[in-house]
Design a protein around this motif. Structure first.
Motif, mmCIF file in Angstrom:
data_model
loop_
_atom_site.group_PDB
_atom_site.id
_atom_site.type_symbol
_atom_site.label_atom_id
_atom_site.label_comp_id
_atom_site.label_asym_id
_atom_site.label_seq_id
_atom_site.Cartn_x
_atom_site.Cartn_y
_atom_site.Cartn_z
ATOM 1 N N TYR A 43 54.578 -23.019 91.465
ATOM 2 C CA TYR A 43 55.590 -22.566 92.400
ATOM 3 C C TYR A 43 56.537 -21.725 91.574
ATOM 4 C CZ TYR A 43 59.091 -22.588 96.091
ATOM 5 O OH TYR A 43 59.970 -22.206 97.072
ATOM 6 N N ASP A 44 56.394 -20.420 91.607
ATOM 7 C CA ASP A 44 57.183 -19.520 90.770
ATOM 8 C C ASP A 44 58.449 -19.113 91.517
ATOM 9 O OD1 ASP A 44 58.185 -17.625 89.020
ATOM 10 O OD2 ASP A 44 56.269 -16.612 88.731
ATOM 11 N N TYR A 45 59.595 -19.436 90.930
ATOM 12 C CA TYR A 45 60.879 -19.070 91.528
ATOM 13 C C TYR A 45 61.225 -17.608 91.285
ATOM 14 C CZ TYR A 45 61.757 -23.997 92.374
ATOM 15 O OH TYR A 45 61.678 -25.277 92.829
ATOM 16 N N GLY A 46 60.504 -16.940 90.420
ATOM 17 C CA GLY A 46 60.767 -15.544 90.102
ATOM 18 C C GLY A 46 61.944 -15.383 89.159
ATOM 19 N N ALA A 47 62.113 -14.173 88.666
ATOM 20 C CA ALA A 47 63.194 -13.864 87.729
ATOM 21 C C ALA A 47 64.491 -13.588 88.498
ATOM 22 C CB ALA A 47 62.822 -12.647 86.886
ATOM 23 N N ASP A 48 65.618 -14.062 87.952
ATOM 24 C CA ASP A 48 66.914 -13.855 88.609
ATOM 25 C C ASP A 48 67.264 -12.377 88.761
ATOM 26 O OD1 ASP A 48 67.291 -16.578 88.827
ATOM 27 O OD2 ASP A 48 68.474 -16.722 86.987
ATOM 28 N N TRP A 49 66.775 -11.529 87.859
ATOM 29 C CA TRP A 49 67.123 -10.111 87.876
ATOM 30 C C TRP A 49 66.137 -9.270 88.688
ATOM 31 C CZ3 TRP A 49 62.651 -8.468 85.998
ATOM 32 C CH2 TRP A 49 62.016 -9.218 85.019
ATOM 33 N N PHE A 102 53.133 -17.170 91.284
ATOM 34 C CA PHE A 102 53.110 -18.078 92.427
ATOM 35 C C PHE A 102 51.665 -18.321 92.858
ATOM 36 C CE2 PHE A 102 53.174 -19.339 96.820
ATOM 37 C CZ PHE A 102 54.264 -20.200 96.898
ATOM 38 N N GLY A 103 51.288 -19.596 93.020
ATOM 39 C CA GLY A 103 49.966 -19.955 93.510
ATOM 40 C C GLY A 103 48.860 -19.957 92.482
#
Length: 168
Positions: A43-49, A102-103
């Motif tokens: 479950y990748d939350y991604g980069a804040d930027w 993600f996934g």
């Protein structure tokens, strides 16, 4: 340019994965099960930027928006007119990238890198080019570019960088 980290699969299943899930244009990433079933899909939350941060799963109902780049988070890019070695016009851009996993099965530690690319302005201008720079080199590259930006037609002595070492 489309780079791939393997999350945009064209087959129904990779070895070791269950064939029930097939990617579609609306769901290009494998859904993450709510319960713990033994598989460790990320479950990748991604980069804040990330420029598409609003498309990350935590802001989009638990699943990434199809508007997000399928393979990576990207920052805003600097975009500049440039010439290739043959004098043909094009565009030079630089931006941060980090794989968006993600996934995907398993866990892969990732680092943010600086992507540098050149894209010809015309279709017959040659091939697009992209490379990435290791995070440890980004500050050195920035210092070098700042140093050379002041040089036009003359020579300038090299800049000496203090390593922060002191004699004790």
């Amino acid at each position: 340019m489309n780079e791939s980290n393997g999350s945009d699969r064209s087959s129904s299943a990779d070895p070791g994965e269950t064939p029930e899930w097939v990617p579609t244009p609306d769901q290009p990433w494998r859904p993450i099960p709510d319960g713990e079933d033994g598989d460790s899909f990320q479950y990748d939350y991604g980069a804040d930027w990330c420029v598409d941060r609003a498309s990350h799963p935590q802001f989009h109902g638990g699943y990434p928006s199809p508007n997000h780049h399928r393979t990576e988070c990207r920052s805003y890019d600097g975009f500049f007119g440039a010439l290739d070695d043959g004098g043909r016009p094009g565009y030079f851009s630089a931006y941060l990238v980090r794989p968006f996993r993600f996934g995907q099965l398993g866990h892969t530690p990732d680092e943010t890198r600086l992507a540098i690319e050149f894209e010809p302005a015309e279709d017959t201008g040659g091939e697009p080019f992209r490379c990435t720079v290791h995070p440890a080199s980004i500050r050195n590259l920035a210092a070098y570019l700042a140093h050379t930006a002041d040089v036009e037609e003359g020579w300038r002595p090299p800049r000496h960088i203090s390593q922060g070492l002191t004699d004790s």
